[in-house]
Scaffold this motif. Sequence first.
Motif, PDB file in Angstrom:
ATOM      1  N   THR A   1     -34.484  39.171  81.001  1.00 38.00           N
ATOM      2  CA  THR A   1     -33.790  39.831  80.351  1.00 38.00           C
ATOM      3  C   THR A   1     -32.197  39.550  80.027  1.00 38.00           C
ATOM      4  O   THR A   1     -31.629  39.885  79.104  1.00 38.00           O
ATOM      5  CB  THR A   1     -33.044  41.174  81.778  1.00 38.00           C
ATOM      6  OG1 THR A   1     -34.154  42.069  82.089  1.00 38.00           O
ATOM      7  CG2 THR A   1     -31.765  41.929  81.748  1.00 38.00           C
TER       8      THR A   1
ATOM      9  N   LEU B   1     -37.528  38.458  70.216  1.00 36.49           N
ATOM     10  CA  LEU B   1     -37.652  38.813  70.590  1.00 36.49           C
ATOM     11  C   LEU B   1     -38.546  40.731  71.450  1.00 36.49           C
ATOM     12  O   LEU B   1     -38.506  40.705  72.383  1.00 36.49           O
ATOM     13  CB  LEU B   1     -36.154  39.579  70.496  1.00 36.49           C
ATOM     14  CG  LEU B   1     -35.220  39.440  70.484  1.00 36.49           C
ATOM     15  CD1 LEU B   1     -34.047  39.854  69.490  1.00 36.49           C
ATOM     16  CD2 LEU B   1     -34.931  39.104  71.772  1.00 36.49           C
TER      17      LEU B   1
ATOM     18  N   ALA C   1     -38.840  32.162  73.598  1.00 38.07           N
ATOM     19  CA  ALA C   1     -36.953  32.466  72.913  1.00 38.07           C
ATOM     20  C   ALA C   1     -37.274  31.295  72.239  1.00 38.07           C
ATOM     21  O   ALA C   1     -36.293  31.752  71.498  1.00 38.07           O
ATOM     22  CB  ALA C   1     -36.189  32.387  74.038  1.00 38.07           C
TER      23      ALA C   1
ATOM     24  N   LEU D   1     -40.718  38.395  73.787  1.00 33.96           N
ATOM     25  CA  LEU D   1     -40.377  39.064  75.108  1.00 33.96           C
ATOM     26  C   LEU D   1     -40.105  40.213  75.998  1.00 33.96           C
ATOM     27  O   LEU D   1     -40.634  40.615  77.144  1.00 33.96           O
ATOM     28  CB  LEU D   1     -39.035  38.179  75.473  1.00 33.96           C
ATOM     29  CG  LEU D   1     -38.295  36.694  75.394  1.00 33.96           C
ATOM     30  CD1 LEU D   1     -37.120  37.153  74.996  1.00 33.96           C
ATOM     31  CD2 LEU D   1     -39.080  36.221  75.518  1.00 33.96           C
ATOM     32  N   LYS D   2     -40.273  41.153  74.935  1.00 32.02           N
ATOM     33  CA  LYS D   2     -40.266  42.315  75.209  1.00 32.02           C
ATOM     34  C   LYS D   2     -41.649  42.367  76.019  1.00 32.02           C
ATOM     35  O   LYS D   2     -41.909  43.711  76.628  1.00 32.02           O
ATOM     36  CB  LYS D   2     -39.857  42.941  74.122  1.00 32.02           C
ATOM     37  CG  LYS D   2     -39.701  44.989  74.170  1.00 32.02           C
ATOM     38  CD  LYS D   2     -39.234  45.745  72.958  1.00 32.02           C
ATOM     39  CE  LYS D   2     -39.398  47.112  73.277  1.00 32.02           C
ATOM     40  NZ  LYS D   2     -38.874  47.528  72.577  1.00 32.02           N
TER      41      LYS D   2
ATOM     42  N   GLU E   1     -32.951  37.546  76.669  1.00 34.36           N
ATOM     43  CA  GLU E   1     -32.969  39.131  75.821  1.00 34.36           C
ATOM     44  C   GLU E   1     -31.345  39.208  75.170  1.00 34.36           C
ATOM     45  O   GLU E   1     -31.158  39.797  73.908  1.00 34.36           O
ATOM     46  CB  GLU E   1     -33.543  40.033  76.079  1.00 34.36           C
ATOM     47  CG  GLU E   1     -35.238  40.509  76.104  1.00 34.36           C
ATOM     48  CD  GLU E   1     -35.939  41.490  76.496  1.00 34.36           C
ATOM     49  OE1 GLU E   1     -36.618  41.804  76.655  1.00 34.36           O
ATOM     50  OE2 GLU E   1     -35.039  42.226  78.279  1.00 34.36           O
TER      51      GLU E   1
ATOM     52  N   LYS F   1     -41.849  41.568  79.327  1.00 27.40           N
ATOM     53  CA  LYS F   1     -41.072  42.278  80.497  1.00 27.40           C
ATOM     54  C   LYS F   1     -42.186  43.548  80.727  1.00 27.40           C
ATOM     55  O   LYS F   1     -42.444  43.573  82.388  1.00 27.40           O
ATOM     56  CB  LYS F   1     -39.461  42.431  80.335  1.00 27.40           C
ATOM     57  CG  LYS F   1     -38.458  43.246  80.933  1.00 27.40           C
ATOM     58  CD  LYS F   1     -37.492  43.366  80.625  1.00 27.40           C
ATOM     59  CE  LYS F   1     -36.996  43.545  81.053  1.00 27.40           C
ATOM     60  NZ  LYS F   1     -35.417  43.952  80.577  1.00 27.40           N
TER      61      LYS F   1
END
Length: 459
Positions: free
Chosen positions: A74, A29, A132, A32-33, A77, A36
């Motif tokens: 998104t 996570l 992910a 991914l954050k 997530e 993004k």
Amino acid sequence: MNDTEIRQLVNRQREYFLSGATLPLTARLEALKKLKSAVKRREEQIHQAIQADLGKSSFESYMCETGLTLSEITYMERHLRSFAREKRVHTPLAQFHSRSFKKPSPYGVVLIMSPWNYPFLLTMEPLTDALAAGNTVILKPSAYSPHTSEVIRSLIEECFDPSLAATVTGGRAENTCLLNEHFDYIFFTGSQAVGRQVMRKASEHLTPVTLELGGKSPCIVEKTANLKLAAKRIVFGKFLNCGQTCVAPDYLLCDAAVREPLIAELKKQIQKQYGHEPLANAHYGKIINEKHFQRVCGLIDPSKVIHGGSFDPKTLRIEPTILNDITWEDACMQEEIFGPVLPVLTCNSLEEAIQTVNSKASPLALYLFTSDKSAARKVTSRCGFGGGCINDTIIHLATSEMGFGGFGESGMGSYHGRDGFDTFSHYKSIVDKKTWLDLPMRYQPYRGLYGKLIRSFLK
């Protein structure tokens, strides 16, 4: 990078993966954050690079590249914890007392090879799914879109340690070096010719692959179709990105009874959407390079042009072009067009259209315009294709709720959302057997009573 540097990078990522650092959901996570945040921060830079490579406007770049990338991140997530959870399944009576479950696990070191037509989106979406799922990733963007490839390299370098994610730029030499290495999974988007090479090299290491290829995607216009709406949506899907979309309608297969009114509506829509001088439209893209520009121009038979046909070698732009009275012997029907040229073929019935589609290689996409629900059921049931739309084009790939992928010669495997997580995961089937009870019937020496019990459990 040379072959030694690439081998060192692969080994470095494998060591990192085997350390278990990518397994915690918190780490995934966080990755991914970071991704993004970097995409949002560099949005303008990304759009400028895409415009330099393909002539796309910022609006189109956001709609078709950065916006869809952010949407996929998104979605992942929000759903990652659910996707990564062990899935308990029914345990047969013969395995009493046990717990049976499927556990998603990352493959390991993944290679993602992306194309030039949507250079940012088709790199970042599979990257999102692979991270992910808990893999490490080496990206190989196309050499044909150098400005976007450089932005990708810089963005990935900013976000991640090379042990987790890294970018290798360059051309054929780098591709060859990468494919000589042993990866745990390869994800390739591109042409069928290169896809065959990728699969051939992957087979040497028995590496599983996903191939997102292409082909000649048909657009069937049935006689009950709303022609005005059909023309509007066909023009959008066909000439988006100057026709350089793997799921663009490659050719029209329309009922002979509606050909002339459909063509009239198509002409109106081209003028409405692109203006009377498309080559001067600032929001209309360009062909990626001179090689492909010449190839697409070579598919245009001037004697069959009924709209458009003009081009500008200086800007590498070709007008939205319609070709009429086309047969399967014409040059434009011998290969995937991948440009702003729309051939029109006719059929005399829906059955004939279905037989025509099924006589060709399975396409990546199929589109049908009709007001007849039974016709829609017939086409979607009997024709083989990767995915598609009824009464629209393109939009089936713009969602994380459905997988997107090819079928037959148009590819294998799929991604987006849950399907993307599954693509980059291996599901281990596990039986957790309890120790407080051990039924003796499976052990030798076998006896008559035990045989009856086995039969009662397994029948």
